[in-house]
Design a protein around this motif. Structure first.
Motif, PDB file in Angstrom:
ATOM      1  N   GLY A 299       0.849  -1.199   0.000  1.00 47.51           N
ATOM      2  CA  GLY A 299       0.000   0.000   0.000  1.00 47.51           C
ATOM      3  C   GLY A 299       0.876   1.237   0.000  1.00 47.51           C
ATOM      4  O   GLY A 299       1.922   1.251   0.656  1.00 47.51           O
TER       5      GLY A 299
ATOM      6  N   ARG B  96       2.868   7.837   0.723  1.00 48.99           N
ATOM      7  CA  ARG B  96       4.260   7.709   0.256  1.00 48.99           C
ATOM      8  C   ARG B  96       4.538   8.778  -0.811  1.00 48.99           C
ATOM      9  O   ARG B  96       4.382   8.531  -1.999  1.00 48.99           O
ATOM     10  CB  ARG B  96       4.520   6.318  -0.329  1.00 48.99           C
TER      11      ARG B  96
ATOM     12  N   ASP C  60       0.120  -0.833  -4.835  1.00 54.49           N
ATOM     13  CA  ASP C  60      -1.234  -0.263  -4.855  1.00 54.49           C
ATOM     14  C   ASP C  60      -1.170   1.247  -4.640  1.00 54.49           C
ATOM     15  O   ASP C  60      -0.606   1.712  -3.652  1.00 54.49           O
ATOM     16  CB  ASP C  60      -2.071  -0.888  -3.730  1.00 54.49           C
TER      17      ASP C  60
ATOM     18  N   HIS D  36     -12.576   3.880  -7.217  1.00 52.35           N
ATOM     19  CA  HIS D  36     -12.166   3.946  -5.803  1.00 52.35           C
ATOM     20  C   HIS D  36     -13.362   3.825  -4.851  1.00 52.35           C
ATOM     21  O   HIS D  36     -13.326   3.089  -3.877  1.00 52.35           O
ATOM     22  CB  HIS D  36     -11.411   5.258  -5.554  1.00 52.35           C
ATOM     23  N   TRP D  37     -14.417   4.570  -5.128  1.00 51.71           N
ATOM     24  CA  TRP D  37     -15.672   4.516  -4.360  1.00 51.71           C
ATOM     25  C   TRP D  37     -16.807   4.715  -5.346  1.00 51.71           C
ATOM     26  O   TRP D  37     -16.668   5.507  -6.268  1.00 51.71           O
ATOM     27  CB  TRP D  37     -15.741   5.673  -3.332  1.00 51.71           C
TER      28      TRP D  37
ATOM     29  N   ALA E  34      -5.322  -3.755  10.134  1.00 54.74           N
ATOM     30  CA  ALA E  34      -6.177  -2.853  10.913  1.00 54.74           C
ATOM     31  C   ALA E  34      -5.340  -1.661  11.395  1.00 54.74           C
ATOM     32  O   ALA E  34      -5.404  -1.279  12.560  1.00 54.74           O
ATOM     33  CB  ALA E  34      -6.859  -3.583  12.073  1.00 54.74           C
TER      34      ALA E  34
ATOM     35  N   GLY F 257      -2.213  -1.451  12.002  1.00 56.99           N
ATOM     36  CA  GLY F 257      -1.223  -1.780  13.032  1.00 56.99           C
ATOM     37  C   GLY F 257      -1.839  -2.396  14.281  1.00 56.99           C
ATOM     38  O   GLY F 257      -1.129  -2.947  15.121  1.00 56.99           O
TER      39      GLY F 257
ATOM     40  N   SER G 223       3.902  -0.027   4.856  1.00 57.48           N
ATOM     41  CA  SER G 223       4.879   0.302   5.891  1.00 57.48           C
ATOM     42  C   SER G 223       5.961   1.175   5.286  1.00 57.48           C
ATOM     43  O   SER G 223       6.388   0.964   4.155  1.00 57.48           O
ATOM     44  CB  SER G 223       5.502  -0.958   6.491  1.00 57.48           C
TER      45      SER G 223
HETATM   46  N1  LIG Z   1      -9.507   1.395  -1.411  1.00 56.17           N
HETATM   47  C1  LIG Z   1      -9.574   2.175  -0.342  1.00 56.17           C
HETATM   48  O1  LIG Z   1     -10.567   2.895  -0.132  1.00 56.17           O
HETATM   49  C2  LIG Z   1      -8.439   2.154   0.649  1.00 56.17           C
HETATM   50  C3  LIG Z   1      -8.629   2.702   1.932  1.00 56.17           C
HETATM   51  C4  LIG Z   1      -7.552   2.646   2.820  1.00 56.17           C
HETATM   52  C5  LIG Z   1      -6.340   2.078   2.448  1.00 56.17           C
HETATM   53  N2  LIG Z   1      -6.181   1.571   1.185  1.00 56.17           N
HETATM   54  C6  LIG Z   1      -4.890   0.963   0.751  1.00 56.17           C
HETATM   55  O2  LIG Z   1      -4.483   0.020   1.729  1.00 56.17           O
HETATM   56  C7  LIG Z   1      -3.144   0.291   2.129  1.00 56.17           C
HETATM   57  C8  LIG Z   1      -2.927  -0.194   3.526  1.00 56.17           C
HETATM   58  O3  LIG Z   1      -3.775   0.489   4.444  1.00 56.17           O
HETATM   59  P1  LIG Z   1      -3.236   1.239   5.737  1.00 56.17           P
HETATM   60  O4  LIG Z   1      -1.853   1.674   5.514  1.00 56.17           O
HETATM   61  O5  LIG Z   1      -4.204   2.273   6.116  1.00 56.17           O
HETATM   62  O6  LIG Z   1      -3.313   0.113   6.866  1.00 56.17           O
HETATM   63  P2  LIG Z   1      -2.450  -1.190   7.232  1.00 56.17           P
HETATM   64  O7  LIG Z   1      -1.626  -1.660   6.090  1.00 56.17           O
HETATM   65  O8  LIG Z   1      -3.414  -2.124   7.873  1.00 56.17           O
HETATM   66  O9  LIG Z   1      -1.494  -0.678   8.404  1.00 56.17           O
HETATM   67  C9  LIG Z   1      -0.428   0.200   8.198  1.00 56.17           C
HETATM   68  C10 LIG Z   1       0.066   0.643   9.566  1.00 56.17           C
HETATM   69  O10 LIG Z   1       0.573  -0.474  10.279  1.00 56.17           O
HETATM   70  C11 LIG Z   1       1.951  -0.287  10.582  1.00 56.17           C
HETATM   71  N3  LIG Z   1       2.625  -1.550  10.252  1.00 56.17           N
HETATM   72  C12 LIG Z   1       2.943  -2.031   9.033  1.00 56.17           C
HETATM   73  N4  LIG Z   1       3.530  -3.235   9.120  1.00 56.17           N
HETATM   74  C13 LIG Z   1       3.573  -3.529  10.424  1.00 56.17           C
HETATM   75  C14 LIG Z   1       4.054  -4.651  11.154  1.00 56.17           C
HETATM   76  N5  LIG Z   1       4.603  -5.686  10.534  1.00 56.17           N
HETATM   77  N6  LIG Z   1       3.936  -4.609  12.510  1.00 56.17           N
HETATM   78  C15 LIG Z   1       3.399  -3.560  13.150  1.00 56.17           C
HETATM   79  N7  LIG Z   1       2.916  -2.462  12.514  1.00 56.17           N
HETATM   80  C16 LIG Z   1       3.004  -2.459  11.168  1.00 56.17           C
HETATM   81  C17 LIG Z   1       2.423   0.856   9.716  1.00 56.17           C
HETATM   82  O11 LIG Z   1       3.395   1.632  10.371  1.00 56.17           O
HETATM   83  P3  LIG Z   1       4.878   1.859   9.734  1.00 56.17           P
HETATM   84  O12 LIG Z   1       4.713   2.569   8.434  1.00 56.17           O
HETATM   85  O13 LIG Z   1       5.558   2.700  10.770  1.00 56.17           O
HETATM   86  O14 LIG Z   1       5.482   0.491   9.584  1.00 56.17           O
HETATM   87  C18 LIG Z   1       1.150   1.670   9.520  1.00 56.17           C
HETATM   88  O15 LIG Z   1       0.961   2.546  10.617  1.00 56.17           O
HETATM   89  C19 LIG Z   1      -3.002   1.809   1.907  1.00 56.17           C
HETATM   90  O16 LIG Z   1      -1.662   2.240   1.845  1.00 56.17           O
HETATM   91  C20 LIG Z   1      -3.742   1.956   0.597  1.00 56.17           C
HETATM   92  O17 LIG Z   1      -2.882   1.575  -0.477  1.00 56.17           O
HETATM   93  C21 LIG Z   1      -7.222   1.581   0.302  1.00 56.17           C
END
Ligand SMILES: NC(=O)c1ccc[n+]([C@@H]2O[C@H](COP(=O)([O-])OP(=O)(O)OC[C@H]3O[C@@H](n4cnc5c(N)ncnc54)[C@H](OP(=O)(O)O)[C@@H]3O)[C@@H](O)[C@H]2O)c1
Length: 268
Positions: free
Chosen positions: A11, A15, A36, A99-100, A184, A186, A224
């Motif tokens: 994700g 970035r 993504d 996207h939505w 979720a 983190g 991340s």
């Molecule tokens: N389609 C949509 O509407 C939609 C909506 C939301 C998100 N997305 C996509 O989904 C991607 C992921 O979502 P997200 O970033 O919100 O949530 P996520 O991937 O569930 O969580 C990311 C968070 O978790 C931490 N993290 C990552 N790996 C970890 C690990 N191994 N252990 C502990 N903590 C960890 C990261 O911190 P650090 O960076 O400090 O590691 C960051 O704060 C987005 O980047 C985007 O591409 C899509």
């Protein structure tokens, strides 16, 4: 490059600029081959630049982007995809999603679903799909485009929001669900049950969450900024959970939804 969405992706929300480019580049160096992004994240230029700097063949990286909710009208849809192509520095995008669903009554569903089909017909997108579509919208999309065209539905899925109805429906139609926020954000790292299962596998709770999703046939796109956590997330592909592990994780579902926009669809 497989002709379907790779189960593990990165994700890229947030970035941006040089720091963002370096984070995406580090993921590509670790082995990620699915990135993504979305028009609304502003990270398409970072993705394009990171892929260019990686020196990888274009065909070796699967890039997903999403047409922003505000760009779904007929006048803006195609030009917005042209801009994505330019920002990503590619001739064709591997997967383009809505996207939505639109909330604007002046932007009919049929219009942007037809435009989505058109960009695939024109060779601008290898695959097309949707995001944040409940079952009813998925059905409508298939009615307009024909079955077999929707490649993924990218929605929020993690152990605390398992979305079983939607996941089962998508899989029954040959649509690979993609889990956004698979960690979720983190929170899964602190869950005692996931930690207990992780210990057995000499893994982390975050890795167990990702392995559980992939074993259900769901693609994941954890984010991340840290190379160490990117590597750990990537290595979740090596974990094989037992039937009993899977069943125990299923008990963590509590309908905990993180992304709740003011006017969201009626979720299943
Ligand atoms: N389609 C949509 O509407 C939609 C909506 C939301 C998100 N997305 C996509 O989904 C991607 C992921 O979502 P997200 O970033 O919100 O949530 P996520 O991937 O569930 O969580 C990311 C968070 O978790 C931490 N993290 C990552 N790996 C970890 C690990 N191994 N252990 C502990 N903590 C960890 C990261 O911190 P650090 O960076 O400090 O590691 C960051 O704060 C987005 O980047 C985007 O591409 C899509």
């Amino acid at each position: 490059m497989p002709d379907t969405i790779p189960m593990m992706g990165l994700g890229t929300y947030g970035r941006l600029e040089e720091e963002g480019i370096r984070a995406i580049l580090s993921a590509l160096e670790i082995g990620y081959r699915h990135i993504d992004t979305a028009q609304s994240y502003g990270s398409e230029p970072s993705v394009g630049e990171a892929v260019r700097r990686s020196g990888l063949d274009r065909d070796d990286v699967f890039i997903t982007t999403k047409v922003a909710q505000k760009k779904l009208d007929r006048a803006q849809f195609l030009p917005s995809v042209e801009t994505s192509l330019k920002d990503l520095q590619v001739d064709v995008i591997d997967l383009v999603l809505i996207h939505w669903p639109s909330i604007d009554p002046d932007v009919p569903f049929e219009s942007y679903m037809e435009d989505l089909g058109r960009i695939q017909d024109q060779g601008k997108a290898r695959h097309i799909g949707v995001s944040n579509f409940p079952i009813a919208r998925l059905k409508q999309a298939e009615e307009i485009l024909g079955s077999g065209r929707i490649h993924t539905d990218q929605v929020e899925i993690h152990p605390f929001l398992q979305n079983n109805k939607l996941v089962d429906f998508a899989l029954s139609k040959g649509i690979t669900p993609t889990a956004y926020m698979p960690l979720a954000q983190g929170r899964v790292a602190d869950d005692p049950l996931l930690q207990e299962i992780a210990e057995k596998h000499d893994a982390s709770a975050s890795q167990v969450s990702l392995a559980w999703l992939m074993q259900r046939g769901i693609a994941v796109i954890p984010a991340s900024a840290s190379a160490e956590r990117q590597k750990s997330n990537f290595d979740a592909q090596k974990i094989v959970l037992s039937k009993s592990d899977m069943e125990r994780i299923a008990t963590l579902d509590r309908g905990f939804r993180i992304v709740v926009p003011e006017v969201g669809p009626d979720w299943d």
